[in-house]
Design an enzyme around this catalytic site. Structure first.
Site, mmCIF file in Angstrom:
data_model
loop_
_atom_site.group_PDB
_atom_site.id
_atom_site.type_symbol
_atom_site.label_atom_id
_atom_site.label_comp_id
_atom_site.label_asym_id
_atom_site.label_seq_id
_atom_site.Cartn_x
_atom_site.Cartn_y
_atom_site.Cartn_z
ATOM 1 N N GLY B 55 50.942 53.275 44.761
ATOM 2 C CA GLY B 55 49.866 53.542 43.822
ATOM 3 C C GLY B 55 48.597 54.036 44.486
ATOM 4 O O GLY B 55 47.618 54.315 43.806
ATOM 5 N N HIS B 56 48.632 54.139 45.826
ATOM 6 C CA HIS B 56 47.464 54.610 46.583
ATOM 7 C C HIS B 56 47.733 55.969 47.224
ATOM 8 O O HIS B 56 47.092 56.329 48.196
ATOM 9 C CB HIS B 56 47.099 53.590 47.664
ATOM 10 C CG HIS B 56 46.913 52.202 47.156
ATOM 11 N ND1 HIS B 56 45.959 51.887 46.216
ATOM 12 C CD2 HIS B 56 47.576 51.041 47.427
ATOM 13 C CE1 HIS B 56 46.028 50.590 45.945
ATOM 14 N NE2 HIS B 56 47.004 50.051 46.656
ATOM 15 N N HIS B 218 42.719 48.074 43.617
ATOM 16 C CA HIS B 218 43.672 47.623 42.604
ATOM 17 C C HIS B 218 42.956 47.301 41.309
ATOM 18 O O HIS B 218 43.499 46.635 40.432
ATOM 19 C CB HIS B 218 44.413 46.375 43.079
ATOM 20 C CG HIS B 218 44.981 46.505 44.438
ATOM 21 N ND1 HIS B 218 44.300 46.113 45.554
ATOM 22 C CD2 HIS B 218 46.157 47.015 44.865
ATOM 23 C CE1 HIS B 218 45.034 46.370 46.630
ATOM 24 N NE2 HIS B 218 46.160 46.921 46.243
#
Lengths: 332, 332
Positions: B55-56, B218
């Site tokens: 997700g990064h 996050h």
């Protein structure tokens, strides 16, 4: 409107100032708002220029540098640059070898580039132009007679820039640019609208469970509004018209370009690429080069576009050639 | 949830398959879901590994290649990878010269990298580790004891990767990584939440006129929730705590990294960079290197982070050294 901006009317000027601050080794910024390769004009080299409305970053200003553009003309957001910009850019980069204008097919861009070319010729500059019109989604659009110019422009700028860097003359780079146009096809889709800073609200309304297939890079309507589908279904909806159009055929090698429209993260683009690779393979089309990322955007729009370029040895060689710009960089 | 995905549970696997399809010349993907430099292990070279929740992107898998990482361990979205991944990666890249683990400071990452290092040592591998903890926003967070590891990680991976490529031994690259950590500071902000695919809804609620200053990658809460401000005001809110913390002082040369969190377009990042350059100049701090783009993201979050790294000749030289990965590429 949630954006990292100060005043809407200053967005382009401040972004250009930021580009210059970040990349002083690549570019200079001159009046009337043109981005010029720092070492232009290069003796004996054909000048390559493009331009269009801002909001599609890194295109075009981010592609100014060795092996790609000699100058870019950024208009206001989603607004054609004015002829004075193309004229100034042409004069700034013409070493005497002439200048090619790469023009996306939008009515305002066409008119203004044509006028600038006339003015430049009147001052003794040799100027040619190629129009990029690669979007298979719609025949005509709000802003276009004929197909819109979209992702194929990025590939044309890279390939033609490499040929000019290698010393090709104006007739040769012009023909090469037309060859890219003849072999490239694109289509895009939107999950969300974009928001033009001066408007302050989304360009179009779209429900939480809807998407727009065939959208243009300014949020122009596309082929159809429909319920949200999976990435695989979306990829097939974009890739099939592209593959059928040229057509791309069994045995073809292609460059596959999966582009984000500004608000879509890379992880989603790779999911699209995964399916695109399967669809191409099923037709016997081999992806031999790829580009995945946000290179021709629509401000903060969530969505993607797919571009396929049929490759031969000449196009592959120029694609692989060194490039050194803020937006694309390899080989140097 | 509007995303280009198929099923939430397949996001990471399909994105990895897409990465492999797009970049077969750089990487291989091996069980249990590790991204390995295609030509690893390189004889005599220290192996450099990092990893963390997915997700990064492009971090970390997009930084695997010549001059940067030898392997990356992607966990599920926003979830630490498991020790089996770090162990497999360590074994895959160890040429006998040892392996450095670059670990972002999150409790799960720390625990799992430590366990993997123990297991690898038990099998005869020499392993060192450096923890990156560069986020000045908060002292502790939901997922962290001490500062979070954020944008400084990208710079550490590039610089340490260059040293390993040049033949530095394990003690030297470990000390160099610690030197980067000692000289780098970051802070981020969010205009919107991100949406984790398996959750299907935004991680946090935020009003149309609000922003979160000091947010984590996050979507962890930051320093303060406040009314939306201008880009200049936001840049000052991020840059001032960074500049004060190290502190960065008159005469310092810095690498300035303006990072997009996934849903923010480049045009806005350049507006932030423009102000950052002014703020640094006003303190006598000179930006001698820059990186502007989305390199450590938070899925589709709109927002940005700023990272400053104090440079000396050694760090500058390794930053400038050739790198050839899907996410960062120059000099080759």
């Amino acid at each position: 409107m949630k954006k990292l901006i100060n005043a809407p009317e200053n967005v382009v000027d401040e972004a250009l100032a930021g580009m210059l601050a970040a990349h002083p080794g690549y570019i200079r910024v001159e009046e009337p708002n043109i981005v010029v390769r720092k070492d232009a004009p290069k003796a004996g080299k054909v000048g390559i220029i493009s331009g269009g409305g801002s909001g599609h970053e890194p295109m075009h200003g981010g592609f100014v540098g060795m092996g790609m553009l000699d100058a870019a003309c950024p208009g206001a957001v989603f607004t054609s640059p004015v002829p004075d910009q193309m004229l100034a850019a042409t004069k700034a980069v013409d070493s005497g070898a002439g200048v090619l204008h790469i023009v996306k097919n939008y009515t305002g861009d066409i008119m203004n580039f044509e006028l600038a070319a006339e003015l430049a010729r009147a001052e003794g500059h040799e100027v040619s132009a190629v129009v990029i019109a690669d979007d298979v989604a719609v025949k005509d659009s709000l802003y276009t007679a004929g197909r819109r110019g979209v992702g194929g422009t990025v590939l044309a700028e890279k390939i033609v820039g490499a040929a000019a860097e290698a010393g090709a003359d104006l007739a040769t780079v012009t023909a090469l640019c037309q060859k890219v146009q003849d072999n490239v096809r694109s289509m895009g889709m939107a999950l969300t609208s974009c928001t033009v800073p001066s408007a302050g609200k989304p360009t179009f309304e779209i429900a939480d469970d809807e998407m727009e297939i065939g959208v243009g890079i300014h949020g122009e309507p596309g082929r159809s509004r429909m319920k949200l589908a999976t990435a695989d279904e979306i990829t097939e909806m974009l890739a099939t018209p592209i593959l059928d159009d040229l057509p791309f055929e069994r045995g073809d090698n292609v460059l596959a370009f999966v582009n984000g429209l500004g608000g879509t993260p890379l992880i989603e683009l790779y999911i699209v690429f995964n399916k695109l690779q399967q669809l191409c393979a099923a037709r016997g089309v081999t992806i031999t080069r790829s580009l995945v990322g946000s290179y021709i955007t629509s401000l903060d729009m969530a969505g993607c576009s797919i571009t396929l370029l049929k490759l031969d040895d000449e196009l592959t060689g120029y694609w692989d050639a060194p490039v050194n710009t803020p937006g694309l960089r390899w080989g140097v």
